[in-house]
Each structure stands twice: as structure tokens, then as C-alpha cells.
Design an enzyme around this catalytic site. Structure first.
Site, PDB file in Angstrom:
ATOM      1  N   HIS A   1       0.840  -1.205   0.000  1.00  0.00           N
ATOM      2  CA  HIS A   1       0.000   0.000   0.000  1.00  0.00           C
ATOM      3  C   HIS A   1       0.875   1.255   0.000  1.00  0.00           C
ATOM      4  O   HIS A   1       0.628   2.197  -0.771  1.00  0.00           O
ATOM      5  CB  HIS A   1      -0.904  -0.031   1.235  1.00  0.00           C
ATOM      6  CG  HIS A   1      -1.710   1.213   1.444  1.00  0.00           C
ATOM      7  ND1 HIS A   1      -3.049   1.302   1.138  1.00  0.00           N
ATOM      8  CD2 HIS A   1      -1.365   2.430   1.940  1.00  0.00           C
ATOM      9  CE1 HIS A   1      -3.486   2.511   1.431  1.00  0.00           C
ATOM     10  NE2 HIS A   1      -2.486   3.217   1.928  1.00  0.00           N
ATOM     11  N   GLU A   2       1.900   1.272   0.838  1.00  0.00           N
ATOM     12  CA  GLU A   2       2.770   2.446   0.922  1.00  0.00           C
ATOM     13  C   GLU A   2       3.625   2.602  -0.334  1.00  0.00           C
ATOM     14  O   GLU A   2       3.901   3.724  -0.768  1.00  0.00           O
ATOM     15  CB  GLU A   2       3.656   2.350   2.169  1.00  0.00           C
ATOM     16  CG  GLU A   2       2.886   2.324   3.484  1.00  0.00           C
ATOM     17  CD  GLU A   2       1.930   3.500   3.634  1.00  0.00           C
ATOM     18  OE1 GLU A   2       2.222   4.588   3.094  1.00  0.00           O
ATOM     19  OE2 GLU A   2       0.878   3.332   4.267  1.00  0.00           O
TER      20      GLU A   2
ATOM     21  N   GLU B   1      -6.341   6.792  -0.855  1.00  0.00           N
ATOM     22  CA  GLU B   1      -6.179   5.625   0.011  1.00  0.00           C
ATOM     23  C   GLU B   1      -6.890   4.411  -0.578  1.00  0.00           C
ATOM     24  O   GLU B   1      -6.376   3.292  -0.535  1.00  0.00           O
ATOM     25  CB  GLU B   1      -6.718   5.928   1.414  1.00  0.00           C
ATOM     26  CG  GLU B   1      -5.919   6.960   2.184  1.00  0.00           C
ATOM     27  CD  GLU B   1      -4.464   6.565   2.357  1.00  0.00           C
ATOM     28  OE1 GLU B   1      -4.192   5.375   2.600  1.00  0.00           O
ATOM     29  OE2 GLU B   1      -3.600   7.447   2.231  1.00  0.00           O
TER      30      GLU B   1
ATOM     31  N   HIS C   1       1.823   4.560  -2.935  1.00  0.00           N
ATOM     32  CA  HIS C   1       1.891   6.015  -2.746  1.00  0.00           C
ATOM     33  C   HIS C   1       3.201   6.582  -3.300  1.00  0.00           C
ATOM     34  O   HIS C   1       3.223   7.682  -3.864  1.00  0.00           O
ATOM     35  CB  HIS C   1       1.775   6.353  -1.261  1.00  0.00           C
ATOM     36  CG  HIS C   1       0.385   6.218  -0.713  1.00  0.00           C
ATOM     37  ND1 HIS C   1      -0.713   6.756  -1.336  1.00  0.00           N
ATOM     38  CD2 HIS C   1      -0.083   5.603   0.410  1.00  0.00           C
ATOM     39  CE1 HIS C   1      -1.803   6.489  -0.630  1.00  0.00           C
ATOM     40  NE2 HIS C   1      -1.448   5.786   0.431  1.00  0.00           N
TER      41      HIS C   1
END
Length: 650
Positions: free
Chosen positions: A185-186, A263, A189
Site C-alpha cells: 500500500h505504501e 487511500e 503512494h
């Protein structure tokens, strides 16, 4: 998800953020002007009363109340703009060091790359595997030791200075599968440019927050004053605190609307990357079931709340929906698991065996990473998935990481040995030339380092270029711990190794450029190149240089080189007059370096077209070698276009 479209959208989101910030500042200015007029009216009212009492009736009319006062307006707005501007510039300057500045401000501890702690080793393995699969340098990893909630963040201005941070709760309470989902997930980003926008948001919003800080300071200062003297100061402080708080809430409300949508996209990208819904969903369920949830205690977490994996700040229920930076946990879980029963996972101490770093399983039969001859399908898919790696790349990265010799893994995590290893990767294959390079290397460093570099060269000379690039990516965070003087010596040695080879070895050149480029952003403060070229006409010469160099690097004869160049020129739609390959003297390393630097300042669409043309060039003879294919990855890295490893299906 198209990487180049995401980069273009990221630039638009940056402009949108700046406009929203301007509106927020305008609102704060209006509030400050209203406060200034209230104070001014209060003061002039007292003056009018005094004039009336002493009998100077002709002066009373001079103190009549008015909603508009140009002098007060200019003073209030000018002062506010100066305070907000200086506050934003100050914070932005602090963040020039990249994601590490945010991690340190939050109380993070930089993880030792060669740590022997099993939980930290497990996390570092996951981060390294993700970086290899994504085609980016391994980010530095920070641990917030005092935070027991389950949370994580990514911060950085680019892939060169990005960091991954996790709380103690994340490190201690999540299984490897769940940890992998959070890290994926990070990484989304970082690859999609969200981390860079979030860094800018921290800098901009801090300017508005400064007003609240000044108001709080003035209120505290009045406690040391006498009541009569401190009343006016307290009134101003209370007003600034209220105005600053309103400005911060207004700015974060606008930013949170953008953050919440990103998100959900990052959740989807993480599942696509890992092809594992259970890991990410399990982490979200544990956040809901943990006593501390995902909340942080660090005061600085408030202004950085939008960069975290989940809500970092406790908010009143009345304002939770308006100012929330993340979608509710229930919404995120149901997006990934529609049949969820609504129950969170009760968090307990993990079993001892769960803390062990288990080796990755063997890759499935239908997927393999190329070692000698990648197919056109593998190269095409890698270009297609720039910035959005597939599950196959992650499987390959785990296998590659597990297959690296233990002493190599130890070497890339130790600054002296990491330098020697990279020197070894750059040594020439020719024995005579290599001997000259070793003598020069011993002069610039020391004989022991030269001997160690020769040893690493002998061990790695027949390894695939994919492994060599992975080693360079893994060594990057280790080399950031060098002093400025040590970095200067390292860079001089790398330059000397490249100047010693008179032949055009584009892969070794690109590898050295990749190493120095990422380190220069850390030691020299150079950031991503701003967009300067929006038209292909301005880059026509540079495109010819790069395609000509690529064509000659993978061809034995002039005929083969011309044929490869024509394939690339056709893919790039070069005009007929520019459709011929350049002479050898016009595509030297200096020419290639200048072309890459100029193309780095091009729009994402122009970069995408160039990468597709590079792929067409190396695939012209239907025989893509290991070094040709990995050369595309190195060029992509130089253009901030991280190309994942080439993986093909059987």
C-alpha cells in the site's frame, strides 16, 4: 493503472493543492482583517470616549466606525501573508532532506540495514523485495518505537529519498502476509506520486498552522504578565489561535478529500501487486480490533496525519466525517471483502514462530524470470507496467532475494563492503583494462578495497543484470550513511572506473549513473527535474542519440544497428529526415548523458513514448539479450520511470 497518466495527474493534483491553499490563505486573511478591525474599533472607541469626556467634541467624528479601512487591510493581510509564507518556506526547507525529515520529526528510529532482530529483519526483507519488484532503490526504513498503534507511512520527494515508516505495533502485531499488504500500500503512494504531494501539503499547511502556534504562545505568555497588561495580548492570542485553527481545519478538510480517494486506490494497487486480499484486509481488521487502533501519540502526527496508512489522530465524532483523512475501516474492508461479517480481529500477542523470517516459496511453474533471453512479451509487459508492478514481479523479487548469497546480503548492508561490491560490478570484463582500473581504484581508496572489489567482480561477472541492479538498489540506503567526504571519495572512484573504459558499455554507464543519481539527491540536495520540455521537437536530437546508442550496443554490424534504430524510430514516429542512425562519434557517453538529463525534464507522455521506442529498438532482431533488456530498466530509472523486472510466462 497507467504510471505516466498517474504522473500527469499528480502534477495536476499539485496545482489543485496550491489553489486550495491559496483559497485557505485568503479565508485566513479575511478572518485576520476582521479581528484587526475589531481591535481597531475597540481602540478607536476608547479614544473617542476620552475625547468626548475632555470636551474635544470636534475630534469625536474622526473615530467613526467603518467596515472598510485600507490601512488596516494592508497591514493585516500583509502581515498574515508574510507569516504564512515564511512558515511554509521554513517547513518546506526542513523537508528538503526527503522522507527522513518527516520520519525523524515523528520520533522514528532508522533501522539498521544489517539488523539481527528477527522482526526488523522480516520487515526489511519485505521492503527489499517490494523495491526489487518495483524497480526502485530500497527506501530507508524507520520504526516509531513509542507508538503501539498499528500504522505505517511513506514519505519522500522522489524514489531517491523515500522512506517507509512503521509503528512498533505494526512491527510486532502483524504477520508477514499482513505486513506485506501494508508495505505494498505504501509503495503505491511512492510510485504514484502521492508521497511527494503529501510532503508539499505538510509544508504548505504548516504556514497556516503557524498562526495557531503564535496564538498559543501569546496565551501562554500572558500568564507571566499582570492582568491589566496581558488582557490585550491575550485577546490577540485567542483570536490568532481561533483563526489559525480554522485555517488548519479548512486546509485539512480540502486535503482530506483528496487523501481519502487516494487511500482506496492504494488499497486496490496493493492487492493487485501482491494478489493477496487477505493480507491487507487482515491488517485493517487488526487495526479495528486493537486497543490503540492506528492512533499515534506524537504531537507532530497531527500535521502529517494524511500520510499514514490509517487514521493517526483521534477526532470527535461530530467532526470525524468532515476532517477524516482516510475512509472508515468498514468501507475499506468491504471494498476488498464484500462478504465481511463486520467483526474485527481481536489483537493478541503473536506466536513466537510468527516472528521468524520464513523463506519465500518457489515461484509457480507458469512464471519465471529470464536469465538469458527475455521474450518480446516480457519486455512489452514490463514497459506496460512501469510504476504498477504485477504479482509475477513480486514472486520473482522474492526468489531473487532469497537466492542471493548470504555474504552478499551482508555486504550490501555494510557501507565499506557495499562500496567495494559496487566497484566490483563496474569493473571491466577485459583483463588488461580491469588491471588498470584496479590500480587506479587502489590509489583512490586503498589496496584492500581494490582486492575486495576484484573478489566481488569474479563472483558476479556471470550473474544476470537483474541481480546486479537489485544489489545496487539494496545498497543505496546503506550508502546514504556515508559522510560527505566519504561520498566524494566514492563518487570519484566511480567516475574513474567509467572514464577508464573507452568502449561504449551502456549498461555499466547506466548502472553507475543510477547509483550516483540517487545518492546525489541525498548528499547534494538535487530534486526531481521540473518539466521544461512539452514538445517532441525540442527533444528530437536527444531521442536520436539514445536510440542510436541502444541500437549500436546490441548489434554486431552496422546493418543490424541501422535495422534496430529504424524499429525504434518507427515506434517514436521520427520524421523521415531524422530516421537514420547517428555515427558512433555522435552517440558517445557524453552525448547519452546529456540526452538523458534533458529527457528527464520532459512530460510523462514524452517519456512514455521514448520508453516504448527503446523497447522496440532492442527487440528489432527478435533476440533480446539480458544486458539489452536491463539497459532499458537503467535508462527508465534515469528518467524517473521505474521499470519492474522482466518476467515471462511459460
Amino acid at each position: 493503472m497507467d504510471f505516466f497518466e498517474e504522473q500527469a495527474l499528480a502534477r495536476k493534483r499539485t496545482v489543485r493543492l496550491a489553489l486550495l491553499f491559496a483559497f485557505a490563505v485568503a479565508g485566513v486573511m479575511a478572518a485576520v482583517y476582521a479581528l484587526a478591525m475589531a481591535v481597531y474599533s475597540f481602540a478607536t472607541g476608547d479614544a473617542a470616549g476620552v475625547a468626548y469626556m475632555v470636551g474635544r467634541y470636534d475630534q469625536v467624528s474622526d473615530f467613526q466606525f467603518s467596515l472598510w479601512n485600507p490601512s488596516v487591510f494592508l497591514l493585516a493581510c500583509g502581515t498574515t501573508a508574510a507569516i504564512v509564507g515564511l512558515g511554509s518556506l521554513y517547513k518546506t526547507a526542513q523537508l528538503r532532506d526527503g522522507g527522513s525529515a518527516v520520519a525523524i520529526a515523528l520520533g522514528g528510529r532508522k533501522m539498521d540495514p544489517d539488523t539481527s532482530n528477527l522482526e526488523e529483519r522480516r520487515l526489511l526483507n519485505v521492503v527489499e523485495e517490494m523495491a526489487i519488484a518495483s524497480g526502485v532503490p530500497v527506501p530507508e526504513v524507520y520504526v516509531l518505537d513509542r507508538e503501539v498503534g498499528i500504522n505505517a507511512f511513506a514519505a519522500g520527494n522522489s524514489t531517491s529519498d523515500a522512506v517507509i515508516g512503521v509503528t512498533h505495533g505494526t512491527l510486532h502485531l502483524l504477520r508477514r502476509q499482513e505486513l506485506q499488504g501494508v508495505v505494498a500500500h505504501e509503495f503505491s503512494h511512492i510510485l504514484n506520486g502521492d508521497a511527494r504531494i503529501n510532503m508539499r501539503a505538510i509544508g504548505l499547511l504548516h504556514g497556516i498552522f503557524v498562526l495557531a502556534l503564535i496564538g498559543r504562545f501569546l496565551l501562554r505568555g500572558t500568564t507571566a504578565r499582570r492582568r491589566k497588561e496581558g488582557a490585550g495580548v491575550a485577546l490577540i492570542g485567542l483570536g490568532l489561535l481561533g483563526i489559525g485553527s480554522i485555517g488548519v481545519l479548512f486546509g485539512r478538510m480540502l486535503q482530506s478529500a483528496i487523501s481519502r480517494q487516494r487511500e482506496l486506490l492504494a488499497d486496490a494497487s496493493a492487492v493487485q501487486f501482491t494478489r493477496d486480499t487477505d493480507g491487507l484486509v487482515g491488517a485493517l481488521k487488526k487495526i479495528g480490533g486493537a486497543a490503540s487502533h492506528s492512533y499515534l501519540d506524537a504531537p507532530q502526527a497531527d500535521e502529517a496525519s494524511h500520510i499514514f496508512f490509517s487514521d493517526a489522530i483521534r477526532r470527535l465524532r461530530l467532526f470525524a466525517g468532515m476532517f477524516r483523512t482516510h475512509p472508515p475501516l468498514e468501507q475499506r474492508i468491504r471494498k476488498l471483502e464484500p462478504q465481511w461479517d463486520g467483526r474485527f480481529i481481536e489483537v493478541t500477542l503473536p506466536q513466537i514462530a510468527e516472528g521468524l523470517s520464513t523463506p519465500p516459496s518457489a515461484p509457480p511453474e507458469e512464471v519465471m524470470a529470464f536469465a538469458e533471453a527475455p521474450t518480446e512479451e516480457a519486455v512489452s509487459k514490463a514497459i506496460e507496467h512501469i510504476g504498477s508492478p504485477r504479482h509475477e514481479q513480486l514472486v520473482f523479487a522474492r526468489s531473487l532475494h532469497a537466492a542471493l548469497p548470504e555474504h552478499w546480503l551482508h555486504a550490501v548492508h555494510q557501507p565499506p563492503m557495499a562500496q567495494a561490491m559496487l566497484f566490483g560490478l563496474l569493473l571491466a570484463r577485459d583483463e588488461v583494462l580491469r588491471g588498470t582500473e584496479l590500480l587506479r581504484l587502489a590509489e583512490l581508496t586503498d589496496p584492500q578495497t581494490a582486492d575486495l572489489a576484484l573478489r566481488f567482480h569474479a563472483e558476479s561477472v556471470d550473474r544476470s543484470s537483474a541481480q546486479k541492479i537489485a544489489l545496487a538498489d539494496m545498497a543505496t540506503p546503506t550508502l546514504r550513511s556515508l559522510s560527505v567526504a566519504e561520498y566524494g571519495r566514492f563518487r570519484s572512484a566511480v567516475d574513474a572506473l567509467m572514464r577508464s573504459d573507452r568502449r561504449l558499455d551502456l549498461f555499466e554507464y547506466s548502472l553507475s549513473r543510477m547509483i550516483q543519481r540517487h545518492l546525489a539527491r541525498h548528499f547534494e540536495g538535487t530534486g526531481p527535474a521540473p518539466v521544461r520540455f512539452r514538445s517532441f521537437k525540442s527533444l528530437l536530437r536527444d531521442a536520436r542519440v539514445l536510440l542510436s546508442a541502444l541500437a549500436r550496443a546490441g548489434s554486431r554490424t552496422e546493418t543490424e544497428a541501422s535495422r534496430a534504430f529504424r524499429h525504434g524510430a518507427h515506434a517514436l514516429h521520427l520524421p523521415e529526415a531524422a530516421g537514420t542512425i547517428l555515427p558512433v562519434g555522435n552517440c558517445t557517453l557524453t552525448d547519452v548523458d546529456q540526452a538523458l538529463r534533458r529527457y528527464d525534464a520532459a512530460t510523462p507522455a514524452l517519456k512514455k513514448n521514448l520508453m516504448l521506442a527503446c523497447a522496440a529498438t532492442v527487440m528489432a532482431d527478435d533476440n533480446v539479450t539480458d544486458r539489452e533488456a536491463e539497459l532499458i530498466r537503467a535508462i527508465g530509472d534515469g528518467l524517473d520511470c521505474p521499470v519492474p523486472p522482466f518476467v515471462q510466462s511459460r
